[in-house]
Write a protein that holds these residues in place. Structure first.
Motif, PDB file in Angstrom:
ATOM      1  N   LYS A 174     -21.403  37.924  19.189  1.00 16.65           N
ATOM      2  CA  LYS A 174     -20.652  37.784  20.438  1.00 16.65           C
ATOM      3  C   LYS A 174     -19.208  38.285  20.323  1.00 16.65           C
ATOM      4  O   LYS A 174     -18.642  38.792  21.282  1.00 16.65           O
ATOM      5  CB  LYS A 174     -20.681  36.319  20.861  1.00 16.65           C
ATOM      6  N   TRP A 175     -18.612  38.158  19.144  1.00 19.91           N
ATOM      7  CA  TRP A 175     -17.231  38.598  18.972  1.00 19.91           C
ATOM      8  C   TRP A 175     -17.085  40.115  19.013  1.00 19.91           C
ATOM      9  O   TRP A 175     -15.977  40.630  19.083  1.00 19.91           O
ATOM     10  CB  TRP A 175     -16.670  38.073  17.652  1.00 19.91           C
ATOM     11  N   MET A 176     -18.207  40.833  18.990  1.00 20.51           N
ATOM     12  CA  MET A 176     -18.142  42.306  19.036  1.00 20.51           C
ATOM     13  C   MET A 176     -17.529  42.826  20.342  1.00 20.51           C
ATOM     14  O   MET A 176     -17.157  43.989  20.417  1.00 20.51           O
ATOM     15  CB  MET A 176     -19.533  42.912  18.840  1.00 20.51           C
ATOM     16  N   ILE A 177     -17.431  41.978  21.346  1.00 20.54           N
ATOM     17  CA  ILE A 177     -16.815  42.467  22.589  1.00 20.54           C
ATOM     18  C   ILE A 177     -15.451  41.819  22.857  1.00 20.54           C
ATOM     19  O   ILE A 177     -14.881  41.998  23.930  1.00 20.54           O
ATOM     20  CB  ILE A 177     -17.751  42.284  23.807  1.00 20.54           C
ATOM     21  N   SER A 178     -14.928  41.109  21.839  1.00 18.57           N
ATOM     22  CA  SER A 178     -13.586  40.556  21.997  1.00 18.57           C
ATOM     23  C   SER A 178     -12.685  40.815  20.786  1.00 18.57           C
ATOM     24  O   SER A 178     -11.474  40.657  20.877  1.00 18.57           O
ATOM     25  CB  SER A 178     -13.654  39.047  22.275  1.00 18.57           C
ATOM     26  N   ASP A 179     -13.262  41.224  19.671  1.00 19.77           N
ATOM     27  CA  ASP A 179     -12.482  41.498  18.469  1.00 19.77           C
ATOM     28  C   ASP A 179     -11.512  42.656  18.722  1.00 19.77           C
ATOM     29  O   ASP A 179     -11.886  43.680  19.291  1.00 19.77           O
ATOM     30  CB  ASP A 179     -13.426  41.852  17.311  1.00 19.77           C
ATOM     31  N   ARG A 180     -10.289  42.481  18.293  1.00 17.06           N
ATOM     32  CA  ARG A 180      -9.233  43.480  18.541  1.00 17.06           C
ATOM     33  C   ARG A 180      -9.610  44.862  17.988  1.00 17.06           C
ATOM     34  O   ARG A 180      -9.322  45.886  18.611  1.00 17.06           O
ATOM     35  CB  ARG A 180      -7.924  42.983  17.903  1.00 17.06           C
ATOM     36  N   ARG A 181     -10.242  44.903  16.830  1.00 22.06           N
ATOM     37  CA  ARG A 181     -10.612  46.198  16.236  1.00 22.06           C
ATOM     38  C   ARG A 181     -11.605  46.942  17.118  1.00 22.06           C
ATOM     39  O   ARG A 181     -11.534  48.165  17.267  1.00 22.06           O
ATOM     40  CB  ARG A 181     -11.217  45.989  14.842  1.00 22.06           C
ATOM     41  N   VAL A 182     -12.535  46.210  17.711  1.00 27.20           N
ATOM     42  CA  VAL A 182     -13.522  46.839  18.592  1.00 27.20           C
ATOM     43  C   VAL A 182     -12.838  47.319  19.875  1.00 27.20           C
ATOM     44  O   VAL A 182     -13.065  48.446  20.322  1.00 27.20           O
ATOM     45  CB  VAL A 182     -14.667  45.860  18.922  1.00 27.20           C
ATOM     46  N   LEU A 183     -11.988  46.464  20.443  1.00 28.80           N
ATOM     47  CA  LEU A 183     -11.291  46.851  21.674  1.00 28.80           C
ATOM     48  C   LEU A 183     -10.460  48.113  21.457  1.00 28.80           C
ATOM     49  O   LEU A 183     -10.483  49.034  22.287  1.00 28.80           O
ATOM     50  CB  LEU A 183     -10.392  45.708  22.155  1.00 28.80           C
TER      51      LEU A 183
END
Length: 193
Positions: A174-183
């Protein structure tokens, strides 16, 4: 900049993208996120892909290009839209985030149609993957995954060669759409020429 449409996954709604939505808006993007219904794995993923098509056709001018991001189950829904419903003519850039592109063994836990379509070697995935190179060649693609994903298992199932694939070591699905690196990686990809 092209507008971007965000498509959520199993048991989610558009609100799951709150962090990404705000981040991209602050970067100057026109951001859209829709609610797929039903989102519980009971519906055929092809039906959900039709909802994506209808939203894009209704919301944007015919000649207007959009960017598209699909997360988890939404990655398969968006791929079906691109590959089978003519979405490649409408989409400029496509981002696939932690999707079961080659299936997930977690899909054996529930007997629903949409969940069965996410099983390894399902008819749905075999059909979708057989012509992926040819059908997605018109679109700039980026596939993102984390080795710590327990929803997409094995995690490498998210990888689709020969497309650009990047591993970002985020601790949960779930963090894949909120993690700063992904963003930041999504933003960088969207800004590339």
């Amino acid at each position: 900049m092209n507008p971007i449409v965000l498509i959520h996954g199993f048991m989610d709604q558009s609100a799951v993208f709150n962090s990404m939505f705000l981040y991209l808006e602050n970067q100057g993007y026109n951001v859209h996120a829709i609610d797929l219904t039903p989102c519980y794995g009971t519906a055929d993923l092809k039906v959900l892909a039709q909802q994506v098509k209808e939203y894009i056709d209704k919301t944007f001018e015919k000649e207007e290009k959009v960017n598209l991001l699909g997360f988890s189950m939404g990655g398969l829904v968006t791929r079906y839209y691109l590959q089978k419903l003519g979405g490649v003519e409408k989409v400029d850039k496509y981002i696939n985030v932690s999707a079961p592109n080659n299936g997930t063994i977690m899909a054996y836990l529930l007997p629903f149609l949409g969940i069965k379509q996410m099983r390894p070697q399902s008819d749905f995935l075999l059909d979708l993957n057989k012509d992926i190179n040819e059908s997605l060649s018109k679109v700039k693609c980026l596939f993102l995954w984390t080795p710590f994903d327990l929803m997409i298992f094995p995690p490498k199932s998210s990888i689709m060669k020969p497309f650009p694939v990047e591993r970002i070591p985020v601790l949960t699905h779930k963090w894949m759409i909120s993690d700063r690196r992904v963003l930041e990686r999504v933003n960088k990809f969207l800004k590339e020429k």
